[in-house]
Motif scaffolding. Structure first.
Motif, PDB file in Angstrom:
ATOM      1  N   ALA A  98      34.647  35.058  30.463  1.00 31.20           N
ATOM      2  CA  ALA A  98      34.865  36.265  29.668  1.00 31.20           C
ATOM      3  C   ALA A  98      35.432  37.399  30.518  1.00 31.20           C
ATOM      4  O   ALA A  98      36.285  38.174  30.056  1.00 31.20           O
ATOM      5  CB  ALA A  98      33.562  36.698  29.005  1.00 31.20           C
ATOM      6  N   LEU A  99      34.991  37.491  31.762  1.00 23.81           N
ATOM      7  CA  LEU A  99      35.468  38.550  32.649  1.00 23.81           C
ATOM      8  C   LEU A  99      36.941  38.406  33.005  1.00 23.81           C
ATOM      9  O   LEU A  99      37.566  39.378  33.463  1.00 23.81           O
ATOM     10  CB  LEU A  99      34.632  38.580  33.926  1.00 23.81           C
ATOM     11  CG  LEU A  99      33.267  39.266  33.801  1.00 23.81           C
ATOM     12  CD1 LEU A  99      32.405  38.973  35.015  1.00 23.81           C
ATOM     13  CD2 LEU A  99      33.442  40.778  33.611  1.00 23.81           C
ATOM     14  N   ARG A 102      39.313  41.050  31.862  1.00 24.74           N
ATOM     15  CA  ARG A 102      39.480  42.344  32.547  1.00 24.74           C
ATOM     16  C   ARG A 102      40.503  42.271  33.682  1.00 24.74           C
ATOM     17  O   ARG A 102      40.874  43.313  34.245  1.00 24.74           O
ATOM     18  CB  ARG A 102      38.129  42.824  33.119  1.00 24.74           C
ATOM     19  CG  ARG A 102      37.020  43.002  32.096  1.00 24.74           C
ATOM     20  CD  ARG A 102      37.458  43.844  30.919  1.00 24.74           C
ATOM     21  NE  ARG A 102      37.879  45.188  31.321  1.00 24.74           N
ATOM     22  CZ  ARG A 102      38.652  45.972  30.579  1.00 24.74           C
ATOM     23  NH1 ARG A 102      39.107  45.564  29.412  1.00 24.74           N
ATOM     24  NH2 ARG A 102      38.980  47.187  31.007  1.00 24.74           N
ATOM     25  N   GLU A 112      35.021  43.244  39.559  1.00 26.05           N
ATOM     26  CA  GLU A 112      34.749  43.837  38.257  1.00 26.05           C
ATOM     27  C   GLU A 112      33.702  44.948  38.400  1.00 26.05           C
ATOM     28  O   GLU A 112      32.777  44.852  39.201  1.00 26.05           O
ATOM     29  CB  GLU A 112      34.232  42.782  37.279  1.00 26.05           C
ATOM     30  CG  GLU A 112      35.233  41.689  36.939  1.00 26.05           C
ATOM     31  CD  GLU A 112      35.173  40.521  37.903  1.00 26.05           C
ATOM     32  OE1 GLU A 112      34.430  40.622  38.919  1.00 26.05           O
ATOM     33  OE2 GLU A 112      35.854  39.501  37.659  1.00 26.05           O
ATOM     34  N   ASP A 116      33.174  46.755  33.281  1.00 26.78           N
ATOM     35  CA  ASP A 116      33.747  45.447  32.957  1.00 26.78           C
ATOM     36  C   ASP A 116      32.648  44.472  32.539  1.00 26.78           C
ATOM     37  O   ASP A 116      32.799  43.727  31.555  1.00 26.78           O
ATOM     38  CB  ASP A 116      34.514  44.878  34.155  1.00 26.78           C
ATOM     39  CG  ASP A 116      35.729  45.708  34.528  1.00 26.78           C
ATOM     40  OD1 ASP A 116      36.358  46.278  33.609  1.00 26.78           O
ATOM     41  OD2 ASP A 116      36.027  45.806  35.729  1.00 26.78           O
ATOM     42  N   ALA A 120      32.167  42.567  28.909  1.00 19.72           N
ATOM     43  CA  ALA A 120      32.067  41.109  28.803  1.00 19.72           C
ATOM     44  C   ALA A 120      30.762  40.700  28.135  1.00 19.72           C
ATOM     45  O   ALA A 120      30.755  39.843  27.238  1.00 19.72           O
ATOM     46  CB  ALA A 120      32.173  40.476  30.187  1.00 19.72           C
ATOM     47  N   LYS A 133      25.541  32.408  28.728  1.00 16.25           N
ATOM     48  CA  LYS A 133      26.435  33.062  29.679  1.00 16.25           C
ATOM     49  C   LYS A 133      26.414  32.443  31.071  1.00 16.25           C
ATOM     50  O   LYS A 133      27.397  32.566  31.820  1.00 16.25           O
ATOM     51  CB  LYS A 133      26.125  34.557  29.757  1.00 16.25           C
ATOM     52  CG  LYS A 133      24.785  34.914  30.380  1.00 16.25           C
ATOM     53  CD  LYS A 133      24.627  36.430  30.440  1.00 16.25           C
ATOM     54  CE  LYS A 133      23.336  36.840  31.111  1.00 16.25           C
ATOM     55  NZ  LYS A 133      23.198  38.322  31.181  1.00 16.25           N
ATOM     56  N   THR A 152      36.658  36.207  25.478  1.00 16.45           N
ATOM     57  CA  THR A 152      37.498  36.624  26.602  1.00 16.45           C
ATOM     58  C   THR A 152      38.574  37.594  26.135  1.00 16.45           C
ATOM     59  O   THR A 152      38.842  38.616  26.780  1.00 16.45           O
ATOM     60  CB  THR A 152      38.149  35.394  27.260  1.00 16.45           C
ATOM     61  OG1 THR A 152      37.121  34.487  27.684  1.00 16.45           O
ATOM     62  CG2 THR A 152      38.982  35.792  28.472  1.00 16.45           C
ATOM     63  N   THR A 155      36.973  40.937  25.369  1.00 22.62           N
ATOM     64  CA  THR A 155      36.709  41.659  26.617  1.00 22.62           C
ATOM     65  C   THR A 155      37.971  42.359  27.108  1.00 22.62           C
ATOM     66  O   THR A 155      37.898  43.429  27.725  1.00 22.62           O
ATOM     67  CB  THR A 155      36.194  40.687  27.690  1.00 22.62           C
ATOM     68  OG1 THR A 155      35.014  40.031  27.210  1.00 22.62           O
ATOM     69  CG2 THR A 155      35.867  41.397  28.988  1.00 22.62           C
TER      70      THR A 155
END
Length: 254
Positions: A98-99, A102, A112, A116, A120, A133, A152, A155
């Motif tokens: 997911a990050l 960013r 991050e 951020d 996420a 997660k 994702t 995010t």
């Protein structure tokens, strides 16, 4: 907010001669549904609009600038793509994946930030993925992986969503949840352009419809003018019965 424009765009589809030009502007707040049978070019069109494959002719503009003249980072800061299928090149957890949304906003080797991470984690919660997660994405089901892809993109906070079959692999509950999320994104000012196979999801959630025919013909307009049996039956070469539920048409193969 951002505007995506196709200007005399002809998608390059191998084995198909010529092609009909597509000119339209996808505006903030709009929810476009792209419909057509297998092989009509829905995915090719979406990838061309994203700048991931060259057009046969014409151009794509993002906020008035030709997409070909923009860096991928600049494009990704405004536009997110949700692919129909995804390949994971490296082992990564759900949160780490997911990050990735960013990354367009980070300089090389920059870590991050707390903000951020907040974005996420909020996206994972929105897609009912918080409990997963720390799981490796490679261990998830197809539907869970699809929701990770959408998380994702969420995010990334895009002004424009290009989604190829966003409900792919999802059960009924999560289909509705994802479509409601995309509708909410449009209500908040994003432009949403998505390829769909389900006529009834398009009828419920989309305000603009683009129809792609196997021979390259296309037509588009407001949903209530496009989602009519005589047009859809020719599109899919299939007889349809139609009724109305809560003010929206529901189509069933006849």
């Amino acid at each position: 907010m951002a505007v995506l424009e196709a200007r005399n765009l002809v998608v390059d589809i191998p084995g198909r001669e010529g092609g009909h030009a597509f000119s339209a502007r996808v505006l903030p707040g709009q929810r476009w549904g792209v419909l057509g049978p297998n092989g009509a070019g829905k995915t090719s069109l979406l990838h061309t609009l994203a700048g991931l494959r060259p057009a046969r002719s014409g151009e794509v503009l993002l906020d008035g600038q030709s997409l070909s003249g923009l860096t991928r980072r600049a494009v990704a800061q405004k536009l997110a793509v949700v692919f129909q299928e995804r390949q994971d090149s490296f082992p990564a957890t759900v949160l780490e994946t997911a990050l990735v949304g960013r990354h367009p906003f980070l300089s090389p080797w920059q870590r991050e930030s707390a903000e951020d991470l907040r974005l996420a984690n909020g996206a994972l919660e929105r897609l009912s993925l918080s409990l997963l997660k720390d799981r490796l994405v490679s261990t998830l089901s197809g539907g869970e992986r699809q929701r990770v892809s959408i998380a994702t993109a969420l995010t990334q906070q895009p002004a424009i969503w290009l989604a190829d079959e966003p409900t792919n692999h999802l059960d009924l509950h999560h289909q509705v949840a994802v479509m409601a999320l995309l509708n909410q994104q449009a209500e908040q000012g994003a432009a949403v352009f998505m390829c769909l196979h389900d006529l009834n999801l398009a009828a419920r959630w989309c305000d603009h419809i683009l129809l792609l025919f196997p021979d390259g013909e296309l037509c588009f307009g407001p949903a209530d003018t496009m989602l009519v049996p005589e047009v859809l039956e020719r599109l899919y070469n299939q007889s349809l019965s139609v009724t109305t539920v809560n003010g929206k048409p529901v189509f069933v193969p006849a």
